[in-house]
Design a protein around this motif. Sequence first.
Motif, short mmCIF file in Angstrom:
data_model
loop_
_atom_site.label_atom_id
_atom_site.label_comp_id
_atom_site.label_asym_id
_atom_site.label_seq_id
_atom_site.Cartn_x
_atom_site.Cartn_y
_atom_site.Cartn_z
N UNK A 222 0.83 -1.20 0.00
CA UNK A 222 0.00 0.00 0.00
C UNK A 222 0.87 1.26 0.00
N UNK A 223 1.95 1.25 0.75
CA UNK A 223 2.87 2.39 0.75
C UNK A 223 3.48 2.57 -0.63
N UNK A 224 3.87 1.48 -1.27
CA UNK A 224 4.42 1.57 -2.62
C UNK A 224 3.38 2.12 -3.59
N UNK A 225 2.13 1.69 -3.44
CA UNK A 225 1.05 2.20 -4.29
C UNK A 225 0.89 3.71 -4.11
N UNK A 226 0.94 4.16 -2.85
CA UNK A 226 0.81 5.59 -2.57
C UNK A 226 1.95 6.38 -3.21
N UNK A 227 3.18 5.86 -3.11
CA UNK A 227 4.33 6.54 -3.70
C UNK A 227 4.17 6.66 -5.21
N UNK A 228 3.83 5.55 -5.85
CA UNK A 228 3.69 5.55 -7.31
C UNK A 228 2.56 6.46 -7.77
N UNK A 229 1.45 6.40 -7.07
CA UNK A 229 0.29 7.20 -7.46
C UNK A 229 0.61 8.69 -7.37
N UNK A 230 1.23 9.09 -6.29
CA UNK A 230 1.51 10.52 -6.11
C UNK A 230 2.51 11.01 -7.14
N UNK A 231 3.57 10.24 -7.37
CA UNK A 231 4.59 10.65 -8.34
C UNK A 231 4.00 10.72 -9.74
N UNK A 232 3.21 9.74 -10.10
CA UNK A 232 2.64 9.67 -11.45
C UNK A 232 1.67 10.82 -11.71
N UNK A 233 0.77 11.08 -10.76
CA UNK A 233 -0.27 12.07 -10.99
C UNK A 233 0.19 13.51 -10.78
N UNK A 234 1.25 13.70 -9.98
CA UNK A 234 1.67 15.06 -9.69
C UNK A 234 2.91 15.51 -10.45
N UNK A 235 3.57 14.58 -11.16
CA UNK A 235 4.80 15.00 -11.84
C UNK A 235 4.98 14.42 -13.24
N UNK A 236 4.32 13.31 -13.54
CA UNK A 236 4.55 12.59 -14.80
C UNK A 236 5.99 12.06 -14.92
N UNK A 237 6.67 12.00 -13.79
CA UNK A 237 7.99 11.39 -13.81
C UNK A 237 7.89 9.91 -14.15
N UNK A 238 8.89 9.40 -14.83
CA UNK A 238 8.90 7.99 -15.23
C UNK A 238 9.57 7.19 -14.11
N UNK A 239 8.80 6.33 -13.46
CA UNK A 239 9.28 5.61 -12.28
C UNK A 239 10.10 4.39 -12.68
N UNK A 240 11.32 4.34 -12.19
CA UNK A 240 12.14 3.14 -12.31
C UNK A 240 11.75 2.17 -11.19
N UNK A 241 11.79 2.66 -9.97
CA UNK A 241 11.27 1.86 -8.85
C UNK A 241 10.78 2.78 -7.75
#
Length: 285
Positions: A222-241
Amino acid sequence: MKRTSHIQELRKMIAEEKKRGRKINFVPTMGFLHRGHLSLIAQAQQKDAFLIVSIFVNPLQFGPNEDLSRYPRDLERDVRLLEEAGVDALFHPTVEEMYPNPMVTFVEVGQLDAMLCGATRPGHFRGVTTVVNKLFNIVQPDKAFFGQKDYQQYLIIERMVRDLNLPIQICPVPIVREEDGLAMSSRNIFLTSEQRQKAQILSKSLAAAELSIQTGQRSAREIERQLRERITFESQGIIDYAEVRDAGDLSEVTEIKRPVLLALAVKFGTTRLIDNKVVEVKPNV
């Protein structure tokens, strides 16, 4: 400040200092120094210790499609900063001095190098541990200082020293951040002003995830989901991990019961940034 690019000259210098009874403290860097490096230097400036800083952009830790040629360099600027900081000696070898022959001997730290940055940058940590081991053999320091922004690297070096019985104390130094929260990195120079603003999401998402854990969330997924969701929706950064790992050995975590590492690697344009936070776990009320 003494300065040399030659191994034998450095060894002679070190031998003379040891004869005077001085300990040897060491800060290895790849140059283009910033306040993060200077915090390592400040920690390493200890009474009765001779402080050596190395600057070497190590080709072994760069993959074929990575930014070795683009890695920022400014040796004379770095020299001025080191002199102002009161460093005793600078070692800045050439590639030919460090690798006079093609390398056929390497140092690898298994398990710890196969995840996070190691998963997407194969061979990177083998290059890191090989060059650090070479530098340790050249300098023979009593203490070596590493920043915790590269937390995985710090753990790998610590494990290498322990496994190989090297008589060196590895000293971790906390992350130094810009005023906007961005972790200090030589690669920050490549960010556009817009990317720089977007990259603030890294420290913000880590702080939000820490708060979630401290207020009772114990699911690592769930913490990983929160991290990914926030980064994706607020920055459009491409997540490696964006992962939750055990802070002691980087093993996988399902339920958060002890200190964990929140680890991020995200690309903004062509610039890959890493960041992390170690979170202590408070008992659920």
